[in-house]
Design a protein around this motif. Sequence first.
Motif, PDB file in Angstrom:
ATOM      1  N   UNK A   1       0.782  -1.226   0.000  1.00  0.00           N
ATOM      2  CA  UNK A   1       0.000   0.000   0.000  1.00  0.00           C
ATOM      3  C   UNK A   1       0.816   1.280   0.000  1.00  0.00           C
ATOM      4  N   UNK A   2       2.128   1.190   0.145  1.00  0.00           N
ATOM      5  CA  UNK A   2       2.964   2.391   0.124  1.00  0.00           C
ATOM      6  C   UNK A   2       3.400   2.701  -1.306  1.00  0.00           C
ATOM      7  N   UNK A   3       3.914   3.914  -1.493  1.00  0.00           N
ATOM      8  CA  UNK A   3       4.300   4.371  -2.825  1.00  0.00           C
ATOM      9  C   UNK A   3       5.819   4.446  -2.970  1.00  0.00           C
ATOM     10  N   UNK A   4       6.274   4.270  -4.187  1.00  0.00           N
ATOM     11  CA  UNK A   4       7.678   4.520  -4.510  1.00  0.00           C
ATOM     12  C   UNK A   4       7.878   6.027  -4.681  1.00  0.00           C
ATOM     13  N   UNK A   5       9.105   6.490  -4.703  1.00  0.00           N
ATOM     14  CA  UNK A   5       9.365   7.858  -5.154  1.00  0.00           C
ATOM     15  C   UNK A   5       9.152   7.937  -6.668  1.00  0.00           C
ATOM     16  N   UNK A   6       9.257   9.147  -7.208  1.00  0.00           N
ATOM     17  CA  UNK A   6       9.359   9.294  -8.654  1.00  0.00           C
ATOM     18  C   UNK A   6      10.775   8.904  -9.059  1.00  0.00           C
TER      19      UNK A   6
ATOM     20  N   UNK B   1      21.155   7.349 -18.054  1.00  0.00           N
ATOM     21  CA  UNK B   1      20.416   6.781 -16.938  1.00  0.00           C
ATOM     22  C   UNK B   1      20.875   7.490 -15.672  1.00  0.00           C
ATOM     23  N   UNK B   2      20.204   7.195 -14.552  1.00  0.00           N
ATOM     24  CA  UNK B   2      20.507   7.886 -13.292  1.00  0.00           C
ATOM     25  C   UNK B   2      20.727   6.838 -12.205  1.00  0.00           C
ATOM     26  N   UNK B   3      21.925   6.815 -11.657  1.00  0.00           N
ATOM     27  CA  UNK B   3      22.274   5.851 -10.609  1.00  0.00           C
ATOM     28  C   UNK B   3      21.814   6.320  -9.231  1.00  0.00           C
ATOM     29  N   UNK B   4      21.957   5.412  -8.257  1.00  0.00           N
ATOM     30  CA  UNK B   4      21.738   5.710  -6.836  1.00  0.00           C
ATOM     31  C   UNK B   4      20.316   6.160  -6.544  1.00  0.00           C
ATOM     32  N   UNK B   5      19.341   5.491  -7.163  1.00  0.00           N
ATOM     33  CA  UNK B   5      17.931   5.753  -6.868  1.00  0.00           C
ATOM     34  C   UNK B   5      17.378   4.540  -6.109  1.00  0.00           C
ATOM     35  N   UNK B   6      16.960   4.755  -4.875  1.00  0.00           N
ATOM     36  CA  UNK B   6      16.397   3.677  -4.075  1.00  0.00           C
ATOM     37  C   UNK B   6      15.586   4.266  -2.932  1.00  0.00           C
ATOM     38  N   UNK B   7      14.632   3.498  -2.439  1.00  0.00           N
ATOM     39  CA  UNK B   7      13.906   3.896  -1.237  1.00  0.00           C
ATOM     40  C   UNK B   7      14.002   2.827  -0.164  1.00  0.00           C
ATOM     41  N   UNK B   8      14.908   1.871  -0.338  1.00  0.00           N
ATOM     42  CA  UNK B   8      15.050   0.787   0.625  1.00  0.00           C
ATOM     43  C   UNK B   8      14.169  -0.411   0.337  1.00  0.00           C
TER      44      UNK B   8
ATOM     45  N   UNK C   1      13.612  -1.025 -13.071  1.00  0.00           N
ATOM     46  CA  UNK C   1      13.079  -0.959 -11.715  1.00  0.00           C
ATOM     47  C   UNK C   1      13.065  -2.376 -11.162  1.00  0.00           C
ATOM     48  N   UNK C   2      13.592  -2.568  -9.932  1.00  0.00           N
ATOM     49  CA  UNK C   2      13.621  -3.899  -9.343  1.00  0.00           C
ATOM     50  C   UNK C   2      13.324  -3.830  -7.859  1.00  0.00           C
ATOM     51  N   UNK C   3      12.444  -4.722  -7.407  1.00  0.00           N
ATOM     52  CA  UNK C   3      12.242  -4.919  -5.971  1.00  0.00           C
ATOM     53  C   UNK C   3      13.552  -5.417  -5.375  1.00  0.00           C
ATOM     54  N   UNK C   4      13.977  -4.825  -4.274  1.00  0.00           N
ATOM     55  CA  UNK C   4      15.275  -5.166  -3.702  1.00  0.00           C
ATOM     56  C   UNK C   4      15.347  -6.613  -3.208  1.00  0.00           C
ATOM     57  N   UNK C   5      14.277  -7.099  -2.598  1.00  0.00           N
ATOM     58  CA  UNK C   5      14.272  -8.469  -2.086  1.00  0.00           C
ATOM     59  C   UNK C   5      12.944  -9.101  -2.453  1.00  0.00           C
ATOM     60  N   UNK C   6      12.914  -9.748  -3.609  1.00  0.00           N
ATOM     61  CA  UNK C   6      11.662 -10.332  -4.093  1.00  0.00           C
ATOM     62  C   UNK C   6      11.173 -11.466  -3.201  1.00  0.00           C
ATOM     63  N   UNK C   7      12.075 -12.065  -2.406  1.00  0.00           N
ATOM     64  CA  UNK C   7      11.683 -13.167  -1.534  1.00  0.00           C
ATOM     65  C   UNK C   7      10.707 -12.729  -0.453  1.00  0.00           C
ATOM     66  N   UNK C   8      10.632 -11.424  -0.158  1.00  0.00           N
ATOM     67  CA  UNK C   8       9.684 -10.937   0.854  1.00  0.00           C
ATOM     68  C   UNK C   8       8.251 -10.987   0.359  1.00  0.00           C
TER      69      UNK C   8
END
Length: 450
Positions: free
Chosen positions: A139-144, A161-168, A177-184
């Motif tokens: 239910x939470x949002x990513x940044x732009x 491209x633009x490096x160092x984009x993450x929200x944890x 765009x990739x989910x950091x830990x898909x196992x969750x």
Amino acid sequence: MSRAEQPSRRTVLAAAMAAAVTAPMAVAGPAAAVAADTTPDRPVDNRAWTTHADWRSGTAQGVRPVAGPRPGVAIAAPVGTADYTDPHTGTTAAWEYATWTSPVHRLSVPSAEAIASWNAHTPAGTWLQVELRGTYSDGTDTPWYVMGRWAAGDQDIRRTSVDDQTDGKSSIWTDTFAIDDAATGLRLTSYRLRLTLYRKPGTRLTPTVWRLGAMGSDIPDRFTVPASAPGLARELDVPRYSQEIHKGQYPEYDNGGEAWCSPTSSQMIIEYWGGRLTPEQLAWVDPSYADPQICHAARFTYDHQYQGCGNWPFNAAYAGTFHGIQGVVTRLGSLTDLETLIAAGVPAITSQSFLATELTGAGYGTSGHLMTVIGFTADGDVIANDPASPSDEAVRRVYRRREFENIWLRTKRYDANGRVRSGTGGVCYLYFPVRPTPRQRRALAAVGVA
């Protein structure tokens, strides 16, 4: 073949994917202006905005829809001026801008990855930025997130491209765009895309964007994939170009031709569809070089942050600059999908990585390589124009069906040192006419692209 594995993208994705588990398959939502395929082999959702009605939807700030044979969106009256400091030149300049933001697209496949694509005309003095903002399954949002800053040329800005984009929770790895830990189990469930169109202040210039979309996917974690049965014997007459004859040429673009598999493959299919570069466009190339259009393709797909020509959306955008051609990045699920396309006269560019022992007849191993699939033999083996060949004449190769299918579709592999690395999971560039024939349209729809 392409350059060595990039820690800024593929290696990091490998670590995330190695921990992933297969998520349950989502049920497709109600019918909409979206091509989605949620079969077990291809859990992929494609959505593209291309029609006049599409460009009239969403939120417009200073832009207008453009009617005609190739509908698009362009600047009407800028909503402001912003400074942009190009990180690759250090130059700061003011730019007028306007924006278009898509409606929310709910993914029929809650996705672990997403890749945007766009086709546009950016005359000198203009450029564009593509961003993605999504909502997670919690239910939470990513940044732009910036998915690319792009211009067809390289005089105003350096496409990047633009490096160092993450929200944890998620990150951008060059073009993905990739989910950091898909196992969750966390997934992207919906997104919006935002276009920002830029032009030099005080002018009437404008970019025109004809196609904007994204491909979301949740590919099962796998070292091997099921074998498909042969179903087609046909070969398309696609031009053959070697990247290897360009070794040492224009090393400022990813160390010269040795790493130019992506633009070389792109140029093959662009010319198959009738795309041609003029002598004026090629005048900058050393006249002693053979196939100068390959040097041109490398320069104008080059990502100055990634420091390579293998940015997937940048290649599709380059193809889209040619009259009558559009390009997208997607994922396919089997060689049956490629057979469907070849039967309709549509070749494809596939991305794969493999050891030399995993692809009989290649004679090399690679951490990432693009080649053009142009047909199938009577036995079902893959006929590919492989740019990692010593000459144009040697580009046509026949690869064993089972080997090719596995190295292309897997998401995990072992490198020469026994370490787990990523595979692309069926990534594919598709370039096809702006006005496909009915048969081509049906074939594209059958593989999830509209």
